[in-house]
Scaffold this motif. Structure first.
Motif, PDB file in Angstrom:
ATOM      1  N   TRP A  72       0.601  -1.058   0.169  1.00  0.00           N
ATOM      2  CA  TRP A  72      -0.070   0.136   0.246  1.00  0.00           C
ATOM      3  C   TRP A  72       1.166   1.367  -0.070  1.00  0.00           C
ATOM      4  O   TRP A  72       2.166   1.226   0.903  1.00  0.00           O
ATOM      5  CB  TRP A  72      -0.968  -0.193   1.397  1.00  0.00           C
ATOM      6  N   LEU A  73       0.469   1.961  -1.295  1.00  0.00           N
ATOM      7  CA  LEU A  73       1.448   2.860  -0.999  1.00  0.00           C
ATOM      8  C   LEU A  73       0.314   4.455  -0.481  1.00  0.00           C
ATOM      9  O   LEU A  73      -0.527   4.578  -1.009  1.00  0.00           O
ATOM     10  CB  LEU A  73       1.540   3.444  -2.890  1.00  0.00           C
ATOM     11  N   LEU A  74       0.781   4.852   0.961  1.00  0.00           N
ATOM     12  CA  LEU A  74       0.268   6.412   1.469  1.00  0.00           C
ATOM     13  C   LEU A  74       0.710   7.248   1.069  1.00  0.00           C
ATOM     14  O   LEU A  74       1.845   7.888   2.065  1.00  0.00           O
ATOM     15  CB  LEU A  74      -0.293   5.821   2.777  1.00  0.00           C
ATOM     16  N   GLN A  75      -0.140   8.197   0.726  1.00  0.00           N
ATOM     17  CA  GLN A  75       0.691   9.712   0.734  1.00  0.00           C
ATOM     18  C   GLN A  75       0.210  10.301   2.150  1.00  0.00           C
ATOM     19  O   GLN A  75      -0.760  10.719   1.937  1.00  0.00           O
ATOM     20  CB  GLN A  75      -0.066  10.893  -0.237  1.00  0.00           C
ATOM     21  N   LYS A  76       1.572  10.634   2.377  1.00  0.00           N
ATOM     22  CA  LYS A  76       1.374  11.467   3.911  1.00  0.00           C
ATOM     23  C   LYS A  76       2.563  12.909   3.363  1.00  0.00           C
ATOM     24  O   LYS A  76       3.663  13.126   2.633  1.00  0.00           O
ATOM     25  CB  LYS A  76       1.833  10.431   4.441  1.00  0.00           C
ATOM     26  N   PRO A  77       1.537  13.799   3.820  1.00  0.00           N
ATOM     27  CA  PRO A  77       2.655  14.971   3.143  1.00  0.00           C
ATOM     28  C   PRO A  77       4.127  15.445   4.419  1.00  0.00           C
ATOM     29  O   PRO A  77       4.615  14.911   5.334  1.00  0.00           O
ATOM     30  CB  PRO A  77       2.165  16.291   4.091  1.00  0.00           C
ATOM     31  N   ALA A  78       5.360  15.504   3.731  1.00  0.00           N
ATOM     32  CA  ALA A  78       6.771  15.644   4.190  1.00  0.00           C
ATOM     33  C   ALA A  78       6.203  16.759   5.311  1.00  0.00           C
ATOM     34  O   ALA A  78       5.882  17.903   5.087  1.00  0.00           O
ATOM     35  CB  ALA A  78       7.515  16.214   3.216  1.00  0.00           C
ATOM     36  N   GLY A  79       6.802  16.566   6.673  1.00  0.00           N
ATOM     37  CA  GLY A  79       7.005  17.619   7.437  1.00  0.00           C
ATOM     38  C   GLY A  79       5.707  17.287   8.297  1.00  0.00           C
ATOM     39  O   GLY A  79       5.420  17.581   9.970  1.00  0.00           O
ATOM     40  N   SER A  80       5.033  15.833   8.330  1.00  0.00           N
ATOM     41  CA  SER A  80       3.884  15.415   8.762  1.00  0.00           C
ATOM     42  C   SER A  80       4.532  14.646   9.708  1.00  0.00           C
ATOM     43  O   SER A  80       5.075  14.001   9.739  1.00  0.00           O
ATOM     44  CB  SER A  80       3.111  15.270   7.754  1.00  0.00           C
ATOM     45  N   PRO A  81       3.706  14.599  11.031  1.00  0.00           N
ATOM     46  CA  PRO A  81       4.011  14.166  12.167  1.00  0.00           C
ATOM     47  C   PRO A  81       4.082  12.738  11.959  1.00  0.00           C
ATOM     48  O   PRO A  81       3.204  12.130  11.436  1.00  0.00           O
ATOM     49  CB  PRO A  81       3.315  13.999  13.370  1.00  0.00           C
ATOM     50  N   ALA A  82       5.498  12.219  12.011  1.00  0.00           N
ATOM     51  CA  ALA A  82       5.433  10.392  11.622  1.00  0.00           C
ATOM     52  C   ALA A  82       4.724   9.116  12.962  1.00  0.00           C
ATOM     53  O   ALA A  82       4.361   8.622  12.624  1.00  0.00           O
ATOM     54  CB  ALA A  82       6.367   9.841  11.764  1.00  0.00           C
ATOM     55  N   SER A  83       4.847  10.135  14.260  1.00  0.00           N
ATOM     56  CA  SER A  83       4.048   9.483  15.120  1.00  0.00           C
ATOM     57  C   SER A  83       3.266  10.738  16.414  1.00  0.00           C
ATOM     58  O   SER A  83       4.140  11.293  16.524  1.00  0.00           O
ATOM     59  CB  SER A  83       4.628   8.778  16.073  1.00  0.00           C
ATOM     60  N   GLY A  84       2.497   9.901  16.937  1.00  0.00           N
ATOM     61  CA  GLY A  84       1.978  10.536  18.035  1.00  0.00           C
ATOM     62  C   GLY A  84       2.502  10.802  19.165  1.00  0.00           C
ATOM     63  O   GLY A  84       2.160  12.168  20.289  1.00  0.00           O
ATOM     64  N   THR A  85       3.256   9.858  19.288  1.00  0.00           N
ATOM     65  CA  THR A  85       4.569   9.882  20.582  1.00  0.00           C
ATOM     66  C   THR A  85       5.218   9.979  20.212  1.00  0.00           C
ATOM     67  O   THR A  85       6.406   9.975  21.126  1.00  0.00           O
ATOM     68  CB  THR A  85       4.300   8.376  20.990  1.00  0.00           C
ATOM     69  N   MET A  86       6.169  10.279  19.384  1.00  0.00           N
ATOM     70  CA  MET A  86       7.577  10.828  19.580  1.00  0.00           C
ATOM     71  C   MET A  86       7.344  12.193  18.389  1.00  0.00           C
ATOM     72  O   MET A  86       6.627  12.460  17.585  1.00  0.00           O
ATOM     73  CB  MET A  86       8.077   9.879  18.382  1.00  0.00           C
ATOM     74  N   GLY A  87       8.430  13.222  18.383  1.00  0.00           N
ATOM     75  CA  GLY A  87       8.966  14.211  17.955  1.00  0.00           C
ATOM     76  C   GLY A  87       9.146  13.982  16.614  1.00  0.00           C
ATOM     77  O   GLY A  87       9.595  15.529  15.499  1.00  0.00           O
ATOM     78  N   GLU A  88       9.461  13.494  16.047  1.00  0.00           N
ATOM     79  CA  GLU A  88       9.675  13.183  14.160  1.00  0.00           C
ATOM     80  C   GLU A  88       8.667  13.529  13.478  1.00  0.00           C
ATOM     81  O   GLU A  88       7.529  13.482  13.518  1.00  0.00           O
ATOM     82  CB  GLU A  88      10.742  11.622  13.798  1.00  0.00           C
ATOM     83  N   THR A  89       8.808  14.172  11.904  1.00  0.00           N
ATOM     84  CA  THR A  89       8.013  13.999  11.300  1.00  0.00           C
ATOM     85  C   THR A  89       9.073  13.264  10.074  1.00  0.00           C
ATOM     86  O   THR A  89       9.782  12.812   9.800  1.00  0.00           O
ATOM     87  CB  THR A  89       7.626  15.487  10.500  1.00  0.00           C
ATOM     88  N   ARG A  90       7.769  13.319   9.044  1.00  0.00           N
ATOM     89  CA  ARG A  90       8.488  12.214   7.733  1.00  0.00           C
ATOM     90  C   ARG A  90       8.744  13.633   6.948  1.00  0.00           C
ATOM     91  O   ARG A  90       8.870  14.524   6.662  1.00  0.00           O
ATOM     92  CB  ARG A  90       6.645  12.182   7.220  1.00  0.00           C
ATOM     93  N   ARG A  91      10.025  12.813   6.741  1.00  0.00           N
ATOM     94  CA  ARG A  91      11.181  13.495   5.511  1.00  0.00           C
ATOM     95  C   ARG A  91      11.703  12.194   4.086  1.00  0.00           C
ATOM     96  O   ARG A  91      11.348  11.024   4.400  1.00  0.00           O
ATOM     97  CB  ARG A  91      12.334  13.860   5.866  1.00  0.00           C
TER      98      ARG A  91
END
Length: 134
Positions: free
Chosen positions: A46-65
């Motif tokens: 499954w390819l899931l479109q998620k914008p760069a910079g959006s939160p990767a998880s609600g439990t950590m501060g990392e964002t998608r890159r």
């Protein structure tokens, strides 16, 4: 239990084109504008479109890159002809990260897709991993 694979991408149409051209996968169904199931391998991708910079998880501060990044989980694609698979993937936009290497069990190509995800091509030789299994 069944498995399916989810890959976050920042451009769904580009990802569908890449995974079709590089691996011969076919788009099967869409989840609105932000998801597409790709079939043709042993498990759906499954390819899931998620914008760069959006939160990767609600439990950590990392964002998608989507620049090249490391993760402890990656995909291995087993192929009968690693050289052809590498050429096909590169033509679709993948990057070969180092020359194909040969080991007792087979050949290995370390790759990256256009969305920063690392993956490998494996071509088993002889008895494959049984050549080195204890």
């Amino acid at each position: 239990m069944d498995f399916l694979i989810n890959l976050d991408v920042d451009d769904l149409d580009k990802a569908v084109a890449f995974y079709s051209a590089a691996f011969g996968l076919e788009p099967a169904r869409r989840l609105g504008q932000d998801g597409c199931e790709m079939l043709g391998g042993p498990a759906p991708i499954w390819l899931l479109q998620k914008p760069a910079g959006s939160p990767a998880s609600g439990t950590m501060g990392e964002t998608r890159r989507y620049g090249r990044h490391w993760t402890p989980v990656h995909l291995d694609f087993v192929t009968e002809d690693i050289d052809d698979s590498v050429r096909r993937a590169q033509a679709a936009g993948a990057m070969l990260e180092q020359p194909v290497s040969t080991h007792a069990w087979g050949r290995l190509a370390l790759m990256a897709d256009p969305f920063g995800h690392g993956y490998c091509f494996l071509q088993f030789l002889g008895r494959g991993y049984d050549e080195i299994a204890g």
